[in-house]
Design a protein around this motif. Structure first.
Motif, PDB file in Angstrom:
ATOM      1  N   GLN A  23       0.857  -1.186   0.000  1.00 51.06           N
ATOM      2  CA  GLN A  23       0.000   0.000   0.000  1.00 51.06           C
ATOM      3  C   GLN A  23       0.893   1.237   0.000  1.00 51.06           C
ATOM      4  N   VAL A  24       0.462   2.253  -0.761  1.00 55.01           N
ATOM      5  CA  VAL A  24       1.239   3.496  -0.850  1.00 55.01           C
ATOM      6  C   VAL A  24       1.015   4.331   0.408  1.00 55.01           C
ATOM      7  N   MET A  25       2.106   4.828   0.967  1.00 51.39           N
ATOM      8  CA  MET A  25       2.051   5.835   2.047  1.00 51.39           C
ATOM      9  C   MET A  25       2.544   7.140   1.440  1.00 51.39           C
ATOM     10  N   ALA A  26       1.697   8.168   1.489  1.00 50.08           N
ATOM     11  CA  ALA A  26       2.130   9.498   1.027  1.00 50.08           C
ATOM     12  C   ALA A  26       2.516  10.288   2.277  1.00 50.08           C
ATOM     13  N   GLY A  27       1.737  11.317   2.644  1.00 51.93           N
ATOM     14  CA  GLY A  27       2.062  12.076   3.859  1.00 51.93           C
ATOM     15  C   GLY A  27       1.707  11.315   5.124  1.00 51.93           C
ATOM     16  N   GLY A  28       0.813  10.340   5.011  1.00 49.93           N
ATOM     17  CA  GLY A  28       0.439   9.506   6.163  1.00 49.93           C
ATOM     18  C   GLY A  28      -0.580  10.147   7.098  1.00 49.93           C
ATOM     19  N   THR A  29      -1.109  11.322   6.744  1.00 47.40           N
ATOM     20  CA  THR A  29      -1.991  12.015   7.713  1.00 47.40           C
ATOM     21  C   THR A  29      -3.371  11.366   7.816  1.00 47.40           C
ATOM     22  N   ASP A  30      -3.775  10.633   6.805  1.00 46.19           N
ATOM     23  CA  ASP A  30      -4.982   9.808   6.941  1.00 46.19           C
ATOM     24  C   ASP A  30      -4.625   8.417   7.442  1.00 46.19           C
ATOM     25  N   LEU A  31      -3.603   7.823   6.806  1.00 49.09           N
ATOM     26  CA  LEU A  31      -3.246   6.429   7.144  1.00 49.09           C
ATOM     27  C   LEU A  31      -2.843   6.258   8.606  1.00 49.09           C
ATOM     28  N   ALA A 105       0.628  16.524   4.293  1.00 53.35           N
ATOM     29  CA  ALA A 105      -0.514  15.941   3.580  1.00 53.35           C
ATOM     30  C   ALA A 105      -0.413  16.291   2.095  1.00 53.35           C
ATOM     31  N   THR A 106      -0.747  15.330   1.232  1.00 49.15           N
ATOM     32  CA  THR A 106      -0.577  15.539  -0.213  1.00 49.15           C
ATOM     33  C   THR A 106      -1.932  15.626  -0.915  1.00 49.15           C
ATOM     34  N   LEU A 107      -1.890  16.198  -2.125  1.00 48.20           N
ATOM     35  CA  LEU A 107      -3.124  16.259  -2.916  1.00 48.20           C
ATOM     36  C   LEU A 107      -3.531  14.840  -3.330  1.00 48.20           C
TER      37      LEU A 107
HETATM   38  C1  LIG Z   1      -5.500  16.830  12.190  1.00 52.47           C
HETATM   39  C2  LIG Z   1      -5.992  16.499  10.797  1.00 52.47           C
HETATM   40  C3  LIG Z   1      -6.803  17.415  10.140  1.00 52.47           C
HETATM   41  C4  LIG Z   1      -7.291  17.130   8.847  1.00 52.47           C
HETATM   42  N1  LIG Z   1      -8.092  18.047   8.242  1.00 52.47           N
HETATM   43  C5  LIG Z   1      -8.580  17.789   7.005  1.00 52.47           C
HETATM   44  C6  LIG Z   1      -9.431  18.720   6.352  1.00 52.47           C
HETATM   45  O1  LIG Z   1      -9.735  19.808   6.863  1.00 52.47           O
HETATM   46  N2  LIG Z   1      -9.917  18.386   5.126  1.00 52.47           N
HETATM   47  C7  LIG Z   1      -9.601  17.215   4.508  1.00 52.47           C
HETATM   48  O2  LIG Z   1     -10.058  16.972   3.399  1.00 52.47           O
HETATM   49  N3  LIG Z   1      -8.776  16.310   5.106  1.00 52.47           N
HETATM   50  C8  LIG Z   1      -8.263  16.565   6.326  1.00 52.47           C
HETATM   51  N4  LIG Z   1      -7.427  15.649   6.940  1.00 52.47           N
HETATM   52  C9  LIG Z   1      -7.133  14.382   6.259  1.00 52.47           C
HETATM   53  C10 LIG Z   1      -5.792  14.352   5.491  1.00 52.47           C
HETATM   54  O3  LIG Z   1      -4.855  15.275   6.016  1.00 52.47           O
HETATM   55  C11 LIG Z   1      -5.966  14.635   3.989  1.00 52.47           C
HETATM   56  O4  LIG Z   1      -6.924  13.780   3.427  1.00 52.47           O
HETATM   57  C12 LIG Z   1      -4.626  14.504   3.225  1.00 52.47           C
HETATM   58  O5  LIG Z   1      -4.705  15.165   1.987  1.00 52.47           O
HETATM   59  C13 LIG Z   1      -4.215  13.056   3.007  1.00 52.47           C
HETATM   60  O6  LIG Z   1      -2.975  13.058   2.329  1.00 52.47           O
HETATM   61  P1  LIG Z   1      -1.755  12.139   2.803  1.00 52.47           P
HETATM   62  O7  LIG Z   1      -0.642  12.419   1.860  1.00 52.47           O
HETATM   63  O8  LIG Z   1      -1.454  12.325   4.238  1.00 52.47           O
HETATM   64  O9  LIG Z   1      -2.395  10.700   2.547  1.00 52.47           O
HETATM   65  P2  LIG Z   1      -1.999   9.284   3.229  1.00 52.47           P
HETATM   66  O10 LIG Z   1      -2.522   9.228   4.618  1.00 52.47           O
HETATM   67  O11 LIG Z   1      -0.566   8.970   3.025  1.00 52.47           O
HETATM   68  O12 LIG Z   1      -2.863   8.304   2.289  1.00 52.47           O
HETATM   69  C14 LIG Z   1      -4.263   8.344   2.280  1.00 52.47           C
HETATM   70  C15 LIG Z   1      -4.782   7.181   1.397  1.00 52.47           C
HETATM   71  O13 LIG Z   1      -4.456   7.396   0.037  1.00 52.47           O
HETATM   72  C16 LIG Z   1      -3.616   6.353  -0.472  1.00 52.47           C
HETATM   73  N5  LIG Z   1      -2.635   7.040  -1.331  1.00 52.47           N
HETATM   74  C17 LIG Z   1      -1.961   8.172  -1.004  1.00 52.47           C
HETATM   75  N6  LIG Z   1      -1.242   8.583  -2.056  1.00 52.47           N
HETATM   76  C18 LIG Z   1      -1.461   7.682  -3.054  1.00 52.47           C
HETATM   77  C19 LIG Z   1      -0.999   7.591  -4.404  1.00 52.47           C
HETATM   78  N7  LIG Z   1      -0.172   8.511  -4.937  1.00 52.47           N
HETATM   79  N8  LIG Z   1      -1.410   6.550  -5.152  1.00 52.47           N
HETATM   80  C20 LIG Z   1      -2.278   5.631  -4.630  1.00 52.47           C
HETATM   81  N9  LIG Z   1      -2.761   5.678  -3.376  1.00 52.47           N
HETATM   82  C21 LIG Z   1      -2.349   6.695  -2.588  1.00 52.47           C
HETATM   83  C22 LIG Z   1      -3.008   5.689   0.746  1.00 52.47           C
HETATM   84  O14 LIG Z   1      -2.662   4.343   0.488  1.00 52.47           O
HETATM   85  C23 LIG Z   1      -4.156   5.832   1.747  1.00 52.47           C
HETATM   86  O15 LIG Z   1      -5.138   4.838   1.503  1.00 52.47           O
HETATM   87  C24 LIG Z   1      -6.937  15.911   8.219  1.00 52.47           C
HETATM   88  C25 LIG Z   1      -6.091  14.995   8.880  1.00 52.47           C
HETATM   89  C26 LIG Z   1      -5.623  15.289  10.145  1.00 52.47           C
HETATM   90  C27 LIG Z   1      -4.725  14.286  10.847  1.00 52.47           C
END
Ligand SMILES: Cc1cc2nc3c(=O)[nH]c(=O)nc-3n(C[C@H](O)[C@H](O)[C@H](O)COP(=O)(O)OP(=O)(O)OC[C@H]3O[C@@H](n4cnc5c(N)ncnc54)[C@H](O)[C@@H]3O)c2cc1C
Length: 288
Positions: A23-31, A105-107
């Motif tokens: 599974q891909v980990m990007a910024g990890g803020t959801d995972l 966190a990534t798009l």
């Molecule tokens: C305190 C807090 C506040 C937040 N506030 C908001 C908010 O206001 N609005 C909002 O929309 N979200 C919010 N979030 C959620 C989160 O920050 C966003 O959704 C963020 O954009 C997720 O990006 P990430 O890179 O951290 O994803 P990750 O956690 O790394 O990944 C999320 C999911 O996407 C998959 N994935 C990621 N990148 C890829 C890729 N390139 N290809 C295939 N699969 C992929 C992963 O496997 C996982 O299933 C918040 C989170 C926290 C912890």
């Protein structure tokens, strides 16, 4: 025991996805939140993880003719102030999380997480944004509204990675992104609305409406939008109740810890009504 791999480049990451159950980990803020353990034990990942946020090939913002392309691992904070990123996308990101979270966190993560409350999604649907999916076999493009099929459900194969997001260039005389949350910052949406209109010589030349957090996926209906094309501004304003009625069956929120479904339903319609009532004949047309 699961494996944790940090590839040196995209090709290495794609090989891992192709040959193993990763599974891909990007910024990890959801995972990291989804997989946290409440008993202070290590994070509970059911799959092998491939960490990709550092891959430069997947980061950056590039302006092309009539579109902007954004690497999937680009942090939201980089997009917030970039002049080539459409203003609606920047507006949505400005309402998201906190600066600390937005720096990691990534798009791509916001899209691939496929949450009904993902804040960039209504805007990306509205702008007809597409995703590039890559695997060792090649790449394919898909509209983001076709990619997401439900909460955390995507048409993405296990060996594919979301590598790029493309956003066509568009001009509107009026646009808005409104998010209703429990507090002003760092809150998940109870309801959101992205809406845009182009009013030319007193008539609706383009009308786009996308709701977040009111159904399993973003609600956007191009047939309903198209029905107002060519209407005068006053016809649209007088007909606002008819327009709202059309959206009533499409807005199907749930009760959850953040909000009740009746509240969400009413607020969604109020946001749309406010947008329509705010429309006016533009005095100048920037960007034309
Ligand atoms: C305190 C807090 C506040 C937040 N506030 C908001 C908010 O206001 N609005 C909002 O929309 N979200 C919010 N979030 C959620 C989160 O920050 C966003 O959704 C963020 O954009 C997720 O990006 P990430 O890179 O951290 O994803 P990750 O956690 O790394 O990944 C999320 C999911 O996407 C998959 N994935 C990621 N990148 C890829 C890729 N390139 N290809 C295939 N699969 C992929 C992963 O496997 C996982 O299933 C918040 C989170 C926290 C912890």
């Amino acid at each position: 025991m699961v494996e944790h791999r940090i590839p040196e480049n995209l090709n290495e990451a794609l090989k891992l996805l192709y040959h193993g159950d990763y599974q891909v980990m990007a910024g990890g803020t959801d995972l990291m939140v989804q997989r946290r353990s409440l008993s202070d034990t290590p994070l509970d990942f059911p799959k092998n993880m491939v960490y990709c946020a550092h891959l430069q090939e997947l980061r950056g913002i590039r302006k092309e003719a009539h579109r902007v392309e954004i690497g999937a691992m680009t942090p939201l904070e980089d997009l917030l102030c970039h002049p080539d990123v459409p203003s609606l996308v920047r507006r949505a990101i400005g309402e998201m999380a906190s600066p600390a979270i937005r720096h990691v966190a990534t798009l791509g993560g916001n899209i691939a997480n496929a949450s009904p409350a993902g804040d960039t999604l209504p805007v990306l649907y509205l702008l007809d944004a597409w995703a590039e999916l890559r695997s060792l076999a090649g790449s394919r493009m898909i509209l983001i509204r076709d990619l997401i099929t439900g909460p955390r459900a995507l048409k993405i194969h296990p060996e594919e990675m979301l590598t790029k997001i493309g956003i066509p260039e568009m001009h509107f005389s009026h646009e808005t992104f409104v998010k209703v949350g429990g507090r002003q910052a760092d809150a998940i949406s109870k309801v959101s609305l992205a809406a845009a209109a182009d009013i030319v010589e007193g008539k609706v030349s383009d009308l786009r409406i996308a709701f977040g957090a009111v159904a399993p996926t973003v609600v956007r209906d191009e047939t309903l939008e198209g029905a107002w094309e060519g209407a005068t501004l006053s016809e649209l304003k007088v007909g606002v109740w008819r327009l709202l009625d059309m959206y009533v069956p499409l807005i199907r929120p749930i009760d959850d810890q953040r909000s009740g479904k009746h509240y969400r339903h009413q607020v969604a319609l109020n946001l749309l009504r406010d947008f329509i009532e705010s429309l006016s004949e533009p005095t100048s047309e920037p960007g034309r």
